[in-house]
Design an enzyme around this catalytic site. Structure first.
Site, PDB file in Angstrom:
ATOM      1  CG  ASN A 119       8.245   1.185   3.287  1.00  0.00           C
ATOM      2  OD1 ASN A 119       8.724   1.353   4.408  1.00  0.00           O
ATOM      3  ND2 ASN A 119       7.075   1.682   2.930  1.00  0.00           N
ATOM      4  CB  ALA A 176      -0.929   0.002   1.215  1.00  0.00           C
ATOM      5  CG  ASP A 177       3.717   4.233   1.993  1.00  0.00           C
ATOM      6  OD1 ASP A 177       3.827   4.935   0.963  1.00  0.00           O
ATOM      7  OD2 ASP A 177       4.177   4.575   3.095  1.00  0.00           O
ATOM      8  CG  LEU A 178       6.831  -0.172  -3.746  1.00  0.00           C
ATOM      9  CD1 LEU A 178       7.425  -1.189  -2.783  1.00  0.00           C
ATOM     10  CD2 LEU A 178       6.516  -0.831  -5.086  1.00  0.00           C
TER      11      LEU A 178
END
Length: 240
Positions: free
Chosen positions: A172, A166-168
């Site tokens: 990360n 959801a938050d690439l």
């Protein structure tokens, strides 16, 4: 899979290997601080605490809301039943990703604390050995061709398995001390049927992350042709 147990208003999820070791104190950064076991912290929208206990080096992260809602409710979520909490979903997803043989941190334990209609949450994962984020590296130096290929191959492998992040972003994506690529932080992630629409949206989010960090860092070793090379390598490995 993993085990669960109730402790008052708390539900603790834990990897079977740690079921008899984890207690409520593990989710309190002050507890580890008092024992001089905090070995690092990563600042961001929320602080992630690194602690070392026996042979385990782990990361403790509290769940915080983002955006405008976060300014009001901070860490409070409406309780939808244990299996529908963000904590349970992320922990169970990470267990599944480990089973799929993907490079994610080993999930150690998580806690859901319910108070009436509200819950708060925490998660503990094993630290990636010698980890450096993609951002950390690019501030220091450009990527070499092998590193670029490792990132592309890892992203394609996750997408081929239907793993939606959801938050690439470049914070990360980590390299361990051997040069293997890991992906972290699967809050709101899920496994979907692979298709080009969400895969390309994921990649577009990653590209925005490169551009954002390029704009905020005086030194950032990344060029548009690096992105083109990454995408070419990624698409060669994509099977959907």
């Amino acid at each position: 899979m993993f085990k669960t147990r109730k402790q008052g208003k708390h539900t603790i999820l834990s990897h079977p290997e740690y079921f008899n070791l984890v207690d409520i104190n593990w989710f309190d950064a002050d507890y580890w601080q008092q024992q001089n076991k905090i070995v690092g912290a990563k600042k961001g929208r929320a602080t992630a605490w690194f602690f070392k206990h026996d042979n385990l080096t782990a990361v403790l992260r509290h769940y915080w809301r983002g955006g405008l809602v976060g300014k009001v409710l901070s860490d409070q979520y409406l309780y939808p039943g244990l299996e529908n909490t963000r904590v349970y979903k992320e922990f169970s997803l990470m267990v599944k990703l480990i089973e799929l043989g993907l490079n994610v941190p080993k999930p150690i334990a998580a806690k859901v604390s319910q108070s009436g209609l509200i819950y708060r949450g925490d998660i503990i994962t094993q630290a990636v050995s010698g980890a450096k984020s993609l951002l950390d590296i690019l501030i220091q130096r450009p990527l070499n061709s092998e590193e670029l290929e490792n990132i592309a191959n890892t992203l394609a492998l996750f997408h081929n398995k239907g793993v939606y992040h959801a938050d690439l972003n470049i914070n990360n994506i980590l390299f361990n001390e051997k040069g293997d690529v890991y992906i972290i932080d699967f809050d709101r992630g899920e496994i979907k049927q692979p298709n080009a629409q969400w895969q390309q949206a994921n990649m577009a989010r990653l590209e925005r992350s490169f551009l954002k960090e390029q704009g905020r860092n005086n030194v950032f070793n990344w060029q548009s042709n690096d992105w083109e090379a990454l995408c070419t390598l990624y698409e060669k490995k994509l099977t959907t």
